[in-house]
Design a protein around this motif. Structure first.
Motif, mmCIF file in Angstrom:
data_model
loop_
_atom_site.group_PDB
_atom_site.id
_atom_site.type_symbol
_atom_site.label_atom_id
_atom_site.label_comp_id
_atom_site.label_asym_id
_atom_site.label_seq_id
_atom_site.Cartn_x
_atom_site.Cartn_y
_atom_site.Cartn_z
ATOM 1 N N TYR A 28 0.883 -1.226 -0.004
ATOM 2 C CA TYR A 28 0.070 0.200 -0.071
ATOM 3 C C TYR A 28 0.737 1.147 0.135
ATOM 4 C CZ TYR A 28 -3.637 -3.415 1.474
ATOM 5 O OH TYR A 28 -4.413 -4.253 1.597
ATOM 6 N N PRO A 29 1.422 1.583 -1.208
ATOM 7 C CA PRO A 29 2.481 2.848 -1.290
ATOM 8 C C PRO A 29 1.592 3.934 -0.706
ATOM 9 C CG PRO A 29 2.425 1.454 -3.130
ATOM 10 C CD PRO A 29 1.291 0.868 -2.470
ATOM 11 N N GLY A 30 2.263 4.933 0.066
ATOM 12 C CA GLY A 30 1.902 6.109 0.501
ATOM 13 C C GLY A 30 0.750 5.972 1.644
ATOM 14 N N ALA A 31 0.609 4.834 2.085
ATOM 15 C CA ALA A 31 -0.471 4.476 3.472
ATOM 16 C C ALA A 31 0.219 5.317 4.472
ATOM 17 C CB ALA A 31 -0.475 3.206 3.729
ATOM 18 N N THR A 32 -1.132 5.756 5.275
ATOM 19 C CA THR A 32 -0.937 6.552 6.594
ATOM 20 C C THR A 32 -0.746 5.647 7.699
ATOM 21 O OG1 THR A 32 -2.293 8.357 5.786
ATOM 22 C CG2 THR A 32 -2.135 8.065 8.154
ATOM 23 N N ILE A 33 0.343 5.863 8.444
ATOM 24 C CA ILE A 33 0.560 5.054 9.656
ATOM 25 C C ILE A 33 0.774 5.831 10.911
ATOM 26 C CG2 ILE A 33 2.270 3.321 10.402
ATOM 27 C CD1 ILE A 33 2.954 2.595 7.674
ATOM 28 N N ILE A 34 0.148 5.574 11.831
ATOM 29 C CA ILE A 34 0.132 6.143 13.152
ATOM 30 C C ILE A 34 1.012 5.722 14.341
ATOM 31 C CG2 ILE A 34 -1.510 7.265 15.171
ATOM 32 C CD1 ILE A 34 -3.651 7.264 12.789
ATOM 33 N N SER A 35 1.663 6.420 15.025
ATOM 34 C CA SER A 35 2.095 6.094 16.257
ATOM 35 C C SER A 35 1.999 7.053 17.411
ATOM 36 C CB SER A 35 3.590 5.538 16.090
ATOM 37 O OG SER A 35 4.120 4.880 17.590
ATOM 38 N N GLU A 36 2.774 7.187 18.454
ATOM 39 C CA GLU A 36 2.479 8.004 19.680
ATOM 40 C C GLU A 36 3.626 8.818 19.974
ATOM 41 O OE1 GLU A 36 2.965 6.840 23.075
ATOM 42 O OE2 GLU A 36 3.215 4.917 22.969
ATOM 43 N N LEU A 84 -2.324 1.160 9.509
ATOM 44 C CA LEU A 84 -1.577 0.412 10.699
ATOM 45 C C LEU A 84 -1.268 1.743 11.637
ATOM 46 C CD1 LEU A 84 0.060 -2.024 11.622
ATOM 47 C CD2 LEU A 84 2.014 -0.976 9.928
ATOM 48 N N ALA A 85 -1.015 1.119 13.073
ATOM 49 C CA ALA A 85 -0.703 1.950 13.978
ATOM 50 C C ALA A 85 -0.341 1.315 15.131
ATOM 51 C CB ALA A 85 -1.931 2.916 14.384
ATOM 52 N N GLY A 86 0.387 1.788 16.048
ATOM 53 C CA GLY A 86 1.153 1.033 17.088
ATOM 54 C C GLY A 86 1.453 2.233 18.343
ATOM 55 N N GLU A 87 1.593 1.695 19.458
ATOM 56 C CA GLU A 87 2.152 2.457 20.854
ATOM 57 C C GLU A 87 3.147 1.637 21.322
ATOM 58 O OE1 GLU A 87 -1.247 4.508 23.002
ATOM 59 O OE2 GLU A 87 -2.001 2.572 22.630
ATOM 60 N N LEU A 135 -0.963 -3.153 18.787
ATOM 61 C CA LEU A 135 -0.645 -2.763 17.583
ATOM 62 C C LEU A 135 -1.905 -2.931 16.813
ATOM 63 C CD1 LEU A 135 2.455 -4.963 16.878
ATOM 64 C CD2 LEU A 135 2.325 -2.566 16.791
ATOM 65 N N PHE A 136 -2.375 -2.151 15.932
ATOM 66 C CA PHE A 136 -3.533 -1.963 15.165
ATOM 67 C C PHE A 136 -3.337 -1.928 13.633
ATOM 68 C CE2 PHE A 136 -2.797 0.803 18.688
ATOM 69 C CZ PHE A 136 -4.200 0.785 19.593
ATOM 70 N N PHE A 137 -4.317 -3.019 13.289
ATOM 71 C CA PHE A 137 -4.170 -3.467 11.724
ATOM 72 C C PHE A 137 -5.517 -3.224 11.104
ATOM 73 C CE2 PHE A 137 -1.176 -6.012 13.736
ATOM 74 C CZ PHE A 137 0.230 -5.989 12.956
ATOM 75 N N ALA A 138 -5.392 -2.341 10.070
ATOM 76 C CA ALA A 138 -6.628 -2.129 9.590
ATOM 77 C C ALA A 138 -6.679 -2.162 7.688
ATOM 78 C CB ALA A 138 -6.999 -0.455 9.513
ATOM 79 N N PHE A 182 -7.757 -6.344 8.550
ATOM 80 C CA PHE A 182 -8.432 -6.596 9.773
ATOM 81 C C PHE A 182 -9.230 -5.548 10.275
ATOM 82 C CE2 PHE A 182 -7.865 -7.801 14.559
ATOM 83 C CZ PHE A 182 -8.359 -8.889 14.648
ATOM 84 N N PHE A 183 -9.715 -5.290 11.403
ATOM 85 C CA PHE A 183 -10.743 -4.370 11.834
ATOM 86 C C PHE A 183 -10.195 -3.096 12.441
ATOM 87 C CE2 PHE A 183 -12.215 -8.859 12.082
ATOM 88 C CZ PHE A 183 -13.267 -8.670 11.045
ATOM 89 N N GLY A 184 -8.939 -2.827 12.605
ATOM 90 C CA GLY A 184 -8.387 -1.369 13.301
ATOM 91 C C GLY A 184 -8.185 -1.550 14.725
#
Length: 451
Positions: free
Chosen positions: A271-279, A318-321, A326-329, A332-334
């Motif tokens: 997924y080129p250019g995807a947004t990924i979040i962390s803290e 995708l996100a993680g702390e 860890l959060f996969f969307a 998966f369901f985010g």
């Protein structure tokens, strides 16, 4: 209601001492208040489950009675990790969920994590719930019903289909005597792995170690067992299964920001250019690596509910702390689910044919502190941080203030923020070497000493 435990209503959940703060009377009122927060004429069931704590059965029974007396139907999914309650809401299109758990807190604690629809309750919604629980919510609605329901087989089959492994692994899992061992051990075996179990027997006293994989001493048995069995990796779970800890084949802890870095690189190939979040507490190396791989890196506030809301807002995949959420969307369901995260991490290792150390070889080596907690009352902690922001901004420092104060230096950063879950200030630092780390730390600590 006298002696109402206002302090138990936190940013992301309700949590306190069982039988003192978290009583069966409180659980009953929670059921009634939760029903009031649902849309009018809601007819779908509410998912209710619990972790392994000894106070759980009584609290769950009282909670269900409150929901039923408010006219709601309940599906009782029993003892399962919290993510399986989230999964059940998504798969069964339920009205929401209430899970009886105190996460990684010591055994004498208990509490509740909640969803309305597919959104986690947090912030103002939890304060609204608190207000409702102090009112008379008696209703003349017909009493609802409670139906036992097993979600485990559906969940296991979903993950097995989603995360096939191109090669098997020898994996050690440490469930900390929480509920995750009952799910993860058979799941990973179905993926073809040889699974060595540590503390997978459910025991609400947590007799072997505290079920918190972010604390290094809780990972010692896992690391030793990985080395003794020459396993490929070790996976640890917290007390309710939404946070993960990983050790590599040498028993070395791979902290969550580095896990997210590796998962981000993998995701961005598809997924080129995807947004990924962390803290705010994560390594700058993570944010740099996401940008270098063509992704959009978003730094956000600490807290699983806040991260999930930001994912929905931004469409992040995708996100993680640092705490191991860890959060996969993408597939998966985010939401945060440690057993699923473990499967995705093993899939990444299998597909690349590489070890953690090989995958991280090009990441610049920095020195970082763990979270440093300083006792500070709930009444004072936010004001202290606000004063720090004013002080250091006046001196010309480059500051990110979305969640406390993160000072950006040319060669690292230092963080001061108020804990959302404890009467404490939290600090963390990252620098190229120990000398520079000490200088950054001294800058903030010397100011704190004057307060």
């Amino acid at each position: 209601m006298t002696d109402f435990p206002h302090h138990a209503f936190r940013e992301y959940d309700i949590r306190g001492i069982a039988a003192t703060d978290i009583t069966e009377a409180l659980a009953y009122r929670l059921g009634q208040a939760f029903a009031t927060m649902l849309p009018a004429n809601e007819s779908r069931p509410v998912i209710v489950g619990r972790d392994v704590r000894l106070s759980g059965p009584g609290l769950q029974t009282a909670l269900i009675r409150g929901l039923n007396d408010a006219g709601l139907h309940v599906m009782d999914i029993g003892i399962v990790p919290t993510p399986l309650a989230y999964y059940a809401v998504h798969q069964l299109s339920a009205a929401g969920s209430v899970h009886v758990t105190a996460s990684h807190n010591p055994s004498e604690y208990n509490g509740f994590k909640m969803m309305i629809g597919t959104s986690s309750l947090h912030g103002h919604d939890i304060q609204r719930l608190k207000e409702l629980m102090q009112q008379d919510l008696r209703t003349d609605k017909a009493t609802g019903s409670c139906t036992p329901f097993s979600i485990t087989d559906s969940y296991t089959q979903f993950v097995v289909n989603d995360c096939p492994l191109s090669r098997p692994f020898k994996v050690v899992i440490d469930a900390g005597n929480g509920p995750s061992g009952m799910i993860a051990a058979p799941l990973y075996r179905q993926l073809g792995c040889e699974v060595i179990e540590l503390y997978c027997e459910p025991d609400g006293r947590f007799p072997n170690h505290h079920p918190d994989p972010t604390i290094a001493e809780n990972m010692v048995d896992l690391a030793n067992t990985v080395r003794a069995h020459k396993a490929d990796l070790g996976i640890a779970f917290d007390g309710d299964g939404d946070r993960i800890g990983i050790v590599d084949e040498h028993g070395t802890i791979i902290w969550s920001d580095m896990l997210l870095l590796l998962l981000s690189r993998r995701l961005l190939l598809e997924y080129p250019g995807a947004t990924i979040i962390s803290e705010i507490k994560s390594s700058q190396m993570l944010y740099n690596a996401i940008e270098q791989a063509g992704g959009k890196a978003v730094m956000w506030r600490t807290g699983h509910s806040l991260i999930k809301a930001k994912m929905k807002e931004t469409g992040a995949l995708l996100a993680g702390e640092m705490s191991g959420h860890l959060f996969f969307a993408d597939r998966f369901f985010g939401f945060d689910d440690a057993a699923y995260a473990g499967a995705r991490i093993m899939q990444m290792l299998a597909d690349t044919g590489s070890t953690f150390s090989e995958l991280l070889a090009d990441v610049p080596i920095t020195v970082a502190t763990p979270e440093i907690r300083i006792a500070c009352s709930d009444q004072e902690k936010f004001d202290v941080v606000d004063q720090a922001i004013i002080h250091f901004k006046s001196l010309g420092y480059d500051i990110i203030d979305i969640d406390g104060m993160r000072i950006r230096f040319a060669d690292g950063w230092g963080l001061l923020r108020a804990s959302n879950t404890q009467p404490a200030l939290v600090m963390r630092f990252e620098a190229p070497d120990n000398k520079r780390l000490d200088e950054m730390r001294a800058l903030i600590e010397s100011w704190l000493d004057t307060q």
